[in-house]
Write a protein that holds these residues in place. Sequence first.
Motif, PDB file in Angstrom:
ATOM      1  N   PRO A 240      65.742 -64.172 110.730  1.00  0.00           N
ATOM      2  CA  PRO A 240      66.345 -64.356 109.409  1.00  0.00           C
ATOM      3  C   PRO A 240      65.645 -65.465 108.640  1.00  0.00           C
ATOM      4  O   PRO A 240      65.367 -66.543 109.178  1.00  0.00           O
ATOM      5  N   GLY A 241      65.333 -65.205 107.406  1.00  0.00           N
ATOM      6  CA  GLY A 241      64.675 -66.204 106.568  1.00  0.00           C
ATOM      7  C   GLY A 241      63.168 -66.095 106.564  1.00  0.00           C
ATOM      8  O   GLY A 241      62.499 -66.710 105.735  1.00  0.00           O
ATOM      9  N   GLU A 242      62.619 -65.321 107.529  1.00  0.00           N
ATOM     10  CA  GLU A 242      61.181 -65.136 107.537  1.00  0.00           C
ATOM     11  C   GLU A 242      60.772 -64.190 106.407  1.00  0.00           C
ATOM     12  O   GLU A 242      61.475 -63.253 106.072  1.00  0.00           O
ATOM     13  N   HIS A 243      59.644 -64.431 105.852  1.00  0.00           N
ATOM     14  CA  HIS A 243      59.129 -63.566 104.777  1.00  0.00           C
ATOM     15  C   HIS A 243      57.695 -63.183 105.109  1.00  0.00           C
ATOM     16  O   HIS A 243      56.781 -63.384 104.335  1.00  0.00           O
ATOM     17  N   SER A 244      57.534 -62.629 106.286  1.00  0.00           N
ATOM     18  CA  SER A 244      56.206 -62.237 106.724  1.00  0.00           C
ATOM     19  C   SER A 244      55.741 -60.997 105.966  1.00  0.00           C
ATOM     20  O   SER A 244      56.539 -60.143 105.592  1.00  0.00           O
ATOM     21  N   SER A 245      54.450 -60.898 105.774  1.00  0.00           N
ATOM     22  CA  SER A 245      53.901 -59.744 105.058  1.00  0.00           C
ATOM     23  C   SER A 245      53.698 -58.548 105.984  1.00  0.00           C
ATOM     24  O   SER A 245      53.348 -57.471 105.529  1.00  0.00           O
ATOM     25  N   ASP A 246      53.897 -58.766 107.297  1.00  0.00           N
ATOM     26  CA  ASP A 246      53.668 -57.667 108.235  1.00  0.00           C
ATOM     27  C   ASP A 246      54.954 -57.291 108.970  1.00  0.00           C
ATOM     28  O   ASP A 246      54.966 -57.089 110.174  1.00  0.00           O
ATOM     29  N   VAL A 247      56.045 -57.207 108.222  1.00  0.00           N
ATOM     30  CA  VAL A 247      57.331 -56.805 108.803  1.00  0.00           C
ATOM     31  C   VAL A 247      57.448 -55.288 108.775  1.00  0.00           C
ATOM     32  O   VAL A 247      57.168 -54.651 107.764  1.00  0.00           O
ATOM     33  N   HIS A 248      57.853 -54.729 109.910  1.00  0.00           N
ATOM     34  CA  HIS A 248      58.000 -53.279 110.029  1.00  0.00           C
ATOM     35  C   HIS A 248      59.384 -52.967 110.594  1.00  0.00           C
ATOM     36  O   HIS A 248      59.885 -53.681 111.444  1.00  0.00           O
ATOM     37  N   SER A 249      59.965 -51.868 110.144  1.00  0.00           N
ATOM     38  CA  SER A 249      61.279 -51.471 110.647  1.00  0.00           C
ATOM     39  C   SER A 249      61.252 -50.053 111.191  1.00  0.00           C
ATOM     40  O   SER A 249      62.257 -49.364 111.172  1.00  0.00           O
ATOM     41  N   TYR A 250      60.099 -49.622 111.675  1.00  0.00           N
ATOM     42  CA  TYR A 250      60.022 -48.267 112.194  1.00  0.00           C
ATOM     43  C   TYR A 250      59.769 -48.236 113.700  1.00  0.00           C
ATOM     44  O   TYR A 250      59.330 -47.230 114.244  1.00  0.00           O
ATOM     45  N   TYR A 251      60.054 -49.329 114.389  1.00  0.00           N
ATOM     46  CA  TYR A 251      59.926 -49.345 115.833  1.00  0.00           C
ATOM     47  C   TYR A 251      61.306 -49.217 116.479  1.00  0.00           C
ATOM     48  O   TYR A 251      62.294 -49.767 115.986  1.00  0.00           O
ATOM     49  N   THR A 252      61.340 -48.500 117.579  1.00  0.00           N
ATOM     50  CA  THR A 252      62.558 -48.400 118.365  1.00  0.00           C
ATOM     51  C   THR A 252      62.161 -48.135 119.803  1.00  0.00           C
ATOM     52  O   THR A 252      60.988 -47.893 120.099  1.00  0.00           O
ATOM     53  N   GLY A 253      63.122 -48.187 120.705  1.00  0.00           N
ATOM     54  CA  GLY A 253      62.820 -48.008 122.114  1.00  0.00           C
ATOM     55  C   GLY A 253      62.756 -46.543 122.520  1.00  0.00           C
ATOM     56  O   GLY A 253      63.343 -45.678 121.882  1.00  0.00           O
ATOM     57  N   ILE A 254      62.058 -46.271 123.616  1.00  0.00           N
ATOM     58  CA  ILE A 254      61.972 -44.911 124.120  1.00  0.00           C
ATOM     59  C   ILE A 254      63.352 -44.424 124.568  1.00  0.00           C
ATOM     60  O   ILE A 254      63.667 -43.237 124.471  1.00  0.00           O
ATOM     61  N   GLY A 255      64.201 -45.339 125.041  1.00  0.00           N
ATOM     62  CA  GLY A 255      65.544 -44.949 125.447  1.00  0.00           C
ATOM     63  C   GLY A 255      66.369 -44.427 124.291  1.00  0.00           C
ATOM     64  O   GLY A 255      67.129 -43.455 124.440  1.00  0.00           O
ATOM     65  N   GLU A 256      66.219 -45.035 123.121  1.00  0.00           N
ATOM     66  CA  GLU A 256      66.929 -44.548 121.943  1.00  0.00           C
ATOM     67  C   GLU A 256      66.408 -43.172 121.524  1.00  0.00           C
ATOM     68  O   GLU A 256      67.181 -42.287 121.149  1.00  0.00           O
ATOM     69  N   ALA A 257      65.095 -43.000 121.593  1.00  0.00           N
ATOM     70  CA  ALA A 257      64.520 -41.698 121.248  1.00  0.00           C
ATOM     71  C   ALA A 257      65.004 -40.614 122.217  1.00  0.00           C
ATOM     72  O   ALA A 257      65.357 -39.503 121.815  1.00  0.00           O
ATOM     73  N   MET A 258      65.044 -40.943 123.521  1.00  0.00           N
ATOM     74  CA  MET A 258      65.544 -39.992 124.510  1.00  0.00           C
ATOM     75  C   MET A 258      67.025 -39.704 124.281  1.00  0.00           C
ATOM     76  O   MET A 258      67.496 -38.581 124.494  1.00  0.00           O
ATOM     77  N   SER A 259      67.766 -40.699 123.846  1.00  0.00           N
ATOM     78  CA  SER A 259      69.195 -40.516 123.585  1.00  0.00           C
ATOM     79  C   SER A 259      69.425 -39.534 122.447  1.00  0.00           C
ATOM     80  O   SER A 259      70.312 -38.671 122.516  1.00  0.00           O
ATOM     81  N   ILE A 260      68.640 -39.664 121.385  1.00  0.00           N
ATOM     82  CA  ILE A 260      68.766 -38.742 120.260  1.00  0.00           C
ATOM     83  C   ILE A 260      68.444 -37.324 120.718  1.00  0.00           C
ATOM     84  O   ILE A 260      69.126 -36.354 120.354  1.00  0.00           O
ATOM     85  N   HIS A 261      67.419 -37.185 121.519  1.00  0.00           N
ATOM     86  CA  HIS A 261      67.060 -35.859 122.035  1.00  0.00           C
ATOM     87  C   HIS A 261      68.212 -35.274 122.853  1.00  0.00           C
ATOM     88  O   HIS A 261      68.561 -34.102 122.702  1.00  0.00           O
ATOM     89  N   ARG A 262      68.816 -36.093 123.705  1.00  0.00           N
ATOM     90  CA  ARG A 262      69.919 -35.606 124.558  1.00  0.00           C
ATOM     91  C   ARG A 262      71.116 -35.196 123.710  1.00  0.00           C
ATOM     92  O   ARG A 262      71.742 -34.151 123.966  1.00  0.00           O
ATOM     93  N   LEU A 263      71.457 -36.000 122.706  1.00  0.00           N
ATOM     94  CA  LEU A 263      72.590 -35.662 121.839  1.00  0.00           C
ATOM     95  C   LEU A 263      72.297 -34.418 121.009  1.00  0.00           C
ATOM     96  O   LEU A 263      73.188 -33.594 120.758  1.00  0.00           O
ATOM     97  N   ASP A 264      71.062 -34.272 120.569  1.00  0.00           N
ATOM     98  CA  ASP A 264      70.705 -33.092 119.790  1.00  0.00           C
ATOM     99  C   ASP A 264      70.885 -31.830 120.625  1.00  0.00           C
ATOM    100  O   ASP A 264      71.386 -30.810 120.135  1.00  0.00           O
ATOM    101  N   MET A 265      70.490 -31.880 121.891  1.00  0.00           N
ATOM    102  CA  MET A 265      70.705 -30.748 122.789  1.00  0.00           C
ATOM    103  C   MET A 265      72.195 -30.443 122.919  1.00  0.00           C
ATOM    104  O   MET A 265      72.622 -29.281 122.857  1.00  0.00           O
ATOM    105  N   LEU A 266      72.991 -31.492 123.093  1.00  0.00           N
ATOM    106  CA  LEU A 266      74.430 -31.303 123.276  1.00  0.00           C
ATOM    107  C   LEU A 266      75.075 -30.673 122.051  1.00  0.00           C
ATOM    108  O   LEU A 266      75.833 -29.699 122.157  1.00  0.00           O
TER     109      LEU A 266
END
Length: 439
Positions: A240-266
């Motif tokens: 919080p408070g940082e103003h870096s020029s290289d901030v990204h918000s498109y990273y997430t964990g493989i576990g979250e990606a696998m979770s979405i896949h599992r829920l989509d199947m369900l």
Amino acid sequence: MAGAAVYMSSVEDSQRMMAQVEKIIRSSVFFGAETSSKLLLFLANRALNTPESSGSSMKEYEIATEVMGRKSDFDPRFDSGVRVQVARLRTKLSEYMSHEGSADPYIVEIPRGSYKVTFTPNPGSHEVLESPPAIPTDHTLHLQTSILAQETPSPVSHAAGYGSLVWIAPAVLVVLIAAAAVSFFHLRREPATPTRVVPLDAAVREFWQPFLADSQGPLTILSNAPFSGNVINGLHYDQPGEHSSDVHSYYTGIGEAMSIHRLDMLFDQLGYPLRVRPGSLLTVEDLKDSNLIFIGAPVENLMIEKVIALKDFTFRELTSGPRTGQVVIDNHAPQAGEPAMYMASNTPDHPLIDDYALITRMPIDGTHEALVAAGTTTIGTEAAVEYLCDPSTLMHIRQKITSSSHEDAYELILHIRIVDEVPMHADIVAVRQYRLSNK
């Protein structure tokens, strides 16, 4: 059962065995699991074509280079990709044989300590499988499996806290972000009858029924906290408070990606769409009039604490000591035998041997509910979601919770055992139930 394993006794037998392998790959358990499917094809083909070889003759190097596209300098001491994928395949085979495949002609397994697929006649089966036209050759299978390396997660520099134990899967994330730009992460454009009609256990339908009240399906919020840096020089949480020029918000964990896949199947099996959006692109207004599923801990899924108030269990990032940056779950009112804090542990040889996860279910208003599935690491999150999709573990929740009234809320803590970065078993170790009807 490895001692009774049956290998190819004739061309006809081997074709029947391969027919069962192809049936397994077409099952709901393997639906969408390309890596496990291709690996099973390769190992089964090798077992049926080289029956004289011992179970230990298949080496990690051979699987890595022949199946997973690893380079000739692959070293299993520093790359656990083969062990991870085989462990996942072993788990999927066990799940299939316990349910959909319980009456199949053969019990198909990969004994622990081996990379060899075994086929044991199933005494309770009367099913006859038609033989496929031919058994794929090694060359064909190599072509089929050559893209596996692109699907295997690669480690990046450790980020603080939750990210320090997260494996980033760039290929998966690029797909997710591209989907966001095109369709706001709608995995199904419209409610439709599932293309794969698979009977669901009553416990699964009962648990998820409240989330099917809206025709548009529940809104699933995926954690994607902002990171500073890059995958070459290292990533860390944007403070919080940082103003870096290289901030990204498109990273997430493989576990979250696998979770979405599992829920989509369900939800595909339930016949409802699953709307998925990254938390960083949403406002509280976007969440109105929907049932909500939050995937990932509040340290990354920042929308959780804006919508609901976690009660006895909250997440915190350690700010001092030898484990600075590690995420833990605080227990604000420990009961007899419970610790004041739940923390993942490791050994010098294994970066993660267990984890803890929180499952929270809480009403938002008179007609909508929120569900949170979050581990202290990305693997814990994956285990929590899997726990909510399996009928046997959902029965455990039913046994622990004394009431299922919409006005009630509960929090559960799972202890997850992990082997080679794969969640293998989970147990409920703490339960809280809250009466909110007089709120």
